[in-house]
Enzyme design. Structure first.
Site, PDB file in Angstrom:
ATOM      1  CE1 TYR A   1      17.864  -9.635 -24.668  1.00 25.72           C
ATOM      2  CE2 TYR A   1      18.680  -7.402 -24.913  1.00 25.72           C
ATOM      3  CZ  TYR A   1      18.847  -8.757 -25.097  1.00 25.72           C
ATOM      4  OH  TYR A   1      19.985  -9.228 -25.676  1.00 25.72           O
TER       5      TYR A   1
ATOM      6  CG  ASP B   1      24.823  -2.001 -32.695  1.00 21.73           C
ATOM      7  OD1 ASP B   1      25.028  -3.229 -32.618  1.00 21.73           O
ATOM      8  OD2 ASP B   1      25.338  -1.269 -33.551  1.00 21.73           O
TER       9      ASP B   1
ATOM     10  CE  LYS C   1      12.580  -9.478 -27.155  1.00 17.91           C
ATOM     11  NZ  LYS C   1      13.261  -9.017 -25.929  1.00 17.91           N
TER      12      LYS C   1
ATOM     13  CE  LYS D   1      18.801  -7.101 -33.471  1.00 20.56           C
ATOM     14  NZ  LYS D   1      20.220  -6.953 -33.242  1.00 20.56           N
TER      15      LYS D   1
ATOM     16  CE  LYS E   1      20.277  -6.274 -38.207  1.00 22.73           C
ATOM     17  NZ  LYS E   1      21.491  -6.047 -37.644  1.00 22.73           N
TER      18      LYS E   1
ATOM     19  CG  ASP F   1      23.552  -8.046 -40.563  1.00 26.26           C
ATOM     20  OD1 ASP F   1      24.282  -8.751 -39.849  1.00 26.26           O
ATOM     21  OD2 ASP F   1      22.861  -7.097 -40.129  1.00 26.26           O
TER      22      ASP F   1
ATOM     23  CB  CYS G   1      41.651  26.707 -58.415  1.00 26.06           C
ATOM     24  SG  CYS G   1      39.857  26.795 -58.633  1.00 26.06           S
TER      25      CYS G   1
ATOM     26  CD  GLU H   1      11.782  -5.936 -26.008  1.00 33.31           C
ATOM     27  OE1 GLU H   1      12.859  -6.409 -25.653  1.00 33.31           O
ATOM     28  OE2 GLU H   1      10.698  -6.140 -25.398  1.00 33.31           O
TER      29      GLU H   1
ATOM     30  CB  CYS I   1      40.010  29.975 -61.689  1.00 27.82           C
ATOM     31  SG  CYS I   1      40.988  29.996 -60.169  1.00 27.82           S
TER      32      CYS I   1
ATOM     33  CB  CYS J   1      40.471  28.798 -55.010  1.00 36.77           C
ATOM     34  SG  CYS J   1      40.599  29.857 -56.457  1.00 36.77           S
TER      35      CYS J   1
ATOM     36  CB  CYS K   1      37.941  31.534 -58.548  1.00 37.39           C
ATOM     37  SG  CYS K   1      37.425  29.827 -58.795  1.00 37.39           S
TER      38      CYS K   1
HETATM   39  S1  IVH Z   1      15.821 -10.734 -27.526  1.00 36.47           S
HETATM   40  C1  IVH Z   1      15.558 -15.112 -28.013  1.00 36.47           C
HETATM   41  N1  IVH Z   1      15.692  -8.124 -27.324  1.00 36.47           N
HETATM   42  O1  IVH Z   1      20.099  -8.702 -30.726  1.00 36.47           O
HETATM   43  C2  IVH Z   1      15.592 -13.646 -28.022  1.00 36.47           C
HETATM   44  N2  IVH Z   1      17.654  -9.070 -28.250  1.00 36.47           N
HETATM   45  O2  IVH Z   1      20.333 -10.118 -33.273  1.00 36.47           O
HETATM   46  C3  IVH Z   1      16.945 -13.152 -28.004  1.00 36.47           C
HETATM   47  N3  IVH Z   1      19.358  -7.449 -28.860  1.00 36.47           N
HETATM   48  O3  IVH Z   1      21.611 -11.601 -29.474  1.00 36.47           O
HETATM   49  C4  IVH Z   1      17.174 -11.743 -27.951  1.00 36.47           C
HETATM   50  N4  IVH Z   1      18.250  -5.660 -28.218  1.00 36.47           N
HETATM   51  O4  IVH Z   1      22.181  -9.348 -28.370  1.00 36.47           O
HETATM   52  C5  IVH Z   1      16.430  -9.180 -27.708  1.00 36.47           C
HETATM   53  N5  IVH Z   1      15.453  -5.844 -27.042  1.00 36.47           N
HETATM   54  C6  IVH Z   1      16.172  -6.891 -27.425  1.00 36.47           C
HETATM   55  C7  IVH Z   1      17.466  -6.722 -27.977  1.00 36.47           C
HETATM   56  C8  IVH Z   1      18.168  -7.859 -28.387  1.00 36.47           C
HETATM   57  C9  IVH Z   1      19.377  -6.108 -28.745  1.00 36.47           C
HETATM   58  C10 IVH Z   1      20.441  -8.253 -29.445  1.00 36.47           C
HETATM   59  C11 IVH Z   1      20.828  -9.472 -28.653  1.00 36.47           C
HETATM   60  C12 IVH Z   1      20.641 -10.615 -29.625  1.00 36.47           C
HETATM   61  C13 IVH Z   1      20.754  -9.929 -30.941  1.00 36.47           C
HETATM   62  C14 IVH Z   1      20.103 -10.718 -32.054  1.00 36.47           C
END
Ligand code: IVH
Length: 673
Positions: free
Chosen positions: A221, A115, A286, A113, A310, A36, A404, A111, A407, A422, A427
């Site tokens: 989502y 992974d 959002k 995110k 993040k 990133d 060691c 919400e 000692c 040891c 020691c």
């Molecule tokens: S919304 C236009 N909601 O994060 C909106 N994405 O870094 C697009 N992701 O490509 C995504 N959790 O794979 C949205 N609650 C969530 C998410 C989410 C994970 C991922 C998704 C996206 C990536 C962007």
């Protein structure tokens, strides 16, 4: 070429190499945070030097695949812009509010995110017809057959006349990931680096039967209502509809009003990031109103109406300077990495454990290597592995030292163990650790007697064993560097106070193998005095609740060891009580299951005394505040961080004066502020 142009070219090359490893081979080389950072640097460079933007600039993502057929997304699958702190989040929200020129504060959806990897599933008249990965956002890969094997993806949607894309994340729950890796190992296959890669590798299988055998899940989502047949006006309605259709929707998703509520909710997610059954690496905010979203629109890369906050990365790369060995109180020699310091999960790390000899060999990390360091939650930092650097020669593999470092005695590793010891009982490092442990918070809690002082007393020849602590005199301490009459007298008084400590704490302090606080308590309560415990036959020890044969044997042997007998005799002689106060069953469990944090001093209680009073009533007394904290007791000279955190998380704060009331009733009649 200018240096900026040169840097942009280098960055693109490195990013392309890592994208390939990440998206195509599902075997990332770099932690996400470092990746990133590279992308971010390139974007900033392009922003400052627009002439450097070329046709490939926006293509961060997977290149087209050779295995799966391409799918053109009807509506682009955009990415999200990231922010890393509260200020940036506020700036984003301000800009958004201005863009809308609205009078009322905006409603946001906050919400997790997830992974995993993004997926778009197309339904025509409610029937699943196609599923595609995100790819580069415009063209993805056709993974329809594999997606059909995911158990929680509905095949049919009720009441849908037009064409609808359901978007969300494919992921592996943490527990499923562990099980999958166990199976991989058992089959002699390479384990996956993390749940995300395991999910990606599982989805992008040529043979759907293999995908079917992997426990993939899908969390929805977003709805793309291609023919506008659904009449949705908010994101909240979209999520509700997804749930009606049978999709898994994150239950923690909340709708909030205004920037402050929104920020507080993202912080809640950060505090609870480890409580989720799947990996989350941030939160997504959002805008709820779909019409307003259309007003704001998107850049070519990401929508303006959404943002990802993040979390501080839990993995970073840094240089491994050297590998050293530390000696613990049992003589265990633990290798650890000395690192060029780096901030991981919000704290600065310059050392990390390498556990034992086998781990160093397995990870094949060598001094001079670029390594990945991981720190998750409260866990101590560890070195995950080395990052290969093209064209860089590596040093020789590290070998465990034969002697060691403290000692000079021999280090031994028993055949059936992974730990090295040891074996010299004299020691100095072991002595130091043993005595420091005896005085530590979890044991006798002798204030003012830390590792440094113990080391000083040892080298002055004032003590050799824990029993010697009780014979220390004010006059001999006062003559030492860093001491005066007053501080010497203070420490001697603290040590004298420890003579009346409950037997259970003494047992913990002695560091008898396998005896932790729970077993120590059970043993002390059952036998009452050390003498009774020491005379108990093995069967009687084994019969104590929570004490198995291993602990019983260890205690039995300790009680019969010559050095230990001498130690306990001397302690008894100088008046150490070695007695467990009767368990008063009249104490009510008023704080059952509740976490009460104490900050600052509470009159009438020592630091540990206050915690013990909470624990005695069924509660816990953690060292830090989280949103789960029941309340914070604010004493004299409280910690700033705890108070700020409590305020931010809306945790009630009560004064030290209300502590007794809390203990007695489990609640309070007044809060601070
Ligand atoms: S919304 C236009 N909601 O994060 C909106 N994405 O870094 C697009 N992701 O490509 C995504 N959790 O794979 C949205 N609650 C969530 C998410 C989410 C994970 C991922 C998704 C996206 C990536 C962007």
């Amino acid at each position: 070429m200018t240096s900026a142009a040169q840097r942009a070219r280098d960055l693109r090359e490195v990013i392309a190499r890592h994208s390939e490893a990440y998206f195509v081979r599902d075997e990332p080389i770099l932690p996400d945070a470092d990746y990133d950072a590279l992308v971010r640097e390139l974007r900033e460079l392009e922003r400052d030097h627009p002439e450097l933007v070329d046709a490939h600039s926006n293509r961060v993502g997977a290149p087209a695949s050779l295995v799966f057929s391409p799918v053109h997304h009807a509506e682009a699958m955009l990415s999200l812009d990231n922010v890393f702190d509260v200020d940036e989040l506020r700036t984003w929200s301000d800009r958004l509010t201005k863009g809308l020129a609205a009078v009322t504060p905006p409603v946001f959806s906050v919400e997790p995110k997830i992974d995993g990897l993004a997926l778009s599933i197309t339904y025509v008249k409610g029937v699943l017809v196609q599923a595609a990965t995100r790819g580069d956002g415009r063209v993805g890969e056709d993974v329809t057959e594999n997606v059909r094997t995911i158990a929680n993806v509905p095949r049919r949607l009720v009441d849908v006349r037009g064409t609808v894309d359901v978007r969300g994340e494919v992921f592996l729950a943490k527990a499923d990931f562990e099980r999958l890796n166990e199976a991989q190992r058992a089959a002699g296959a390479k384990p996956f680096a993390n749940p995300r890669n395991a999910a990606a590798g599982s989805l992008r299988q040529k043979d759907p039967a293999v995908s079917a055998s992997r426990p993939l899940s899908f969390l929805a989502y977003q709805v793309v209502d291609r023919d506008a047949t659904l009449r949705l006006s908010t994101h909240g309605e979209s999520l509700a509809r997804l749930a009606t259709w049978g999709f898994l929707v994150a239950p923690e998703t909340t709708s909030v009003t205004g920037v402050e509520e929104m920020i507080a909710r993202t912080t809640w997610f950060e505090d609870h990031r480890h409580d989720f059954t799947y990996d989350i690496d941030g939160t997504v905010v959002k805008l709820d109103d779909l019409a307003s979203r259309a007003v704001l629109g998107s850049t070519s890369r990401a929508p303006r109406w959404a943002i990802a906050r993040k979390f501080p990365p839990e993995e970073r790369t840094t240089r491994l300077v050297s590998i050293e060995v530390s000696i613990g109180r049992t003589g265990r020699a633990t290798p650890y990495a000395v690192l060029e310091s780096v901030v991981v999960a919000g704290s600065r790390v310059s050392m990390a454990t390498l556990h034992n000899e086998d781990q160093v060999r397995e990870k094949d990390v060598r001094p001079g290597d670029l390594v990945v360091v991981r720190k998750a939650g409260d866990v101590i930092p560890e070195v995950v592995g080395a990052v290969p650097v093209e064209g860089e020669a590596r040093g020789a593999p590290w070998r465990f030292p034969p002697t060691c470092p403290e000692c000079g005695g021999a280090l031994r590793r028993l055949d059936d163990q992974s730990d090295t010891y040891c074996v010299n009982p004299a020691c100095p490092a072991q002595q130091l650790q043993k005595i420091a442990h005896f005085a530590s918070r979890g044991a006798l809690d002798i204030e003012g007697l830390g590792e440094q002082r113990v080391s000083q007393f040892l080298s002055e020849g004032l003590i050799h064993d824990v029993a010697d602590l009780f014979t220390l005199e004010v006059s001999s301490l006062a003559a030492l560097e860093g001491f005066g009459e007053l501080s010497a007298a203070g420490l001697v008084a603290q040590i004298a106070r420890a003579k009346t400590a409950p037997l259970s704490r003494v047992l913990v302090g002695l560091g008898i193998r396998h005896v932790g606080p729970v077993a120590a308590r059970e043993l002390a309560q059952r036998f009452g005095t050390y003498d009774a415990l020491a005379q108990a036959p093995l069967e009687e020890l084994e019969a104590v609740e929570g004490v198995g044969p291993v602990i019983a044997q260890s205690v039995f042997e300790y009680a019969r060891d010559d050095d230990a007998r001498e130690r306990m005799r001397r302690m008894a002689e100088v008046g150490v009580e070695l007695r467990e106060p009767l368990d008063s069953t009249s104490i009510e469990a008023t704080l059952e299951g509740r976490a009460v944090v104490v900050t600052g001093t509470v009159e009438g209680y020592s630091r540990d005394g206050a915690a013990a009073a909470i624990v005695a009533r069924g509660g816990t007394s953690p060292g830090s505040v989280s949103a789960k904290t029941y309340c914070v007791v604010v004493g004299e000279a409280p910690g700033n961080a705890k108070v700020t955190k409590a305020r931010g998380a809306g945790v009630p704060m009560i004064s030290a004066a209300a502590f007794e009331e809390l203990l007695e009733t489990g609640t309070w009649s007044a809060t601070l502020e």
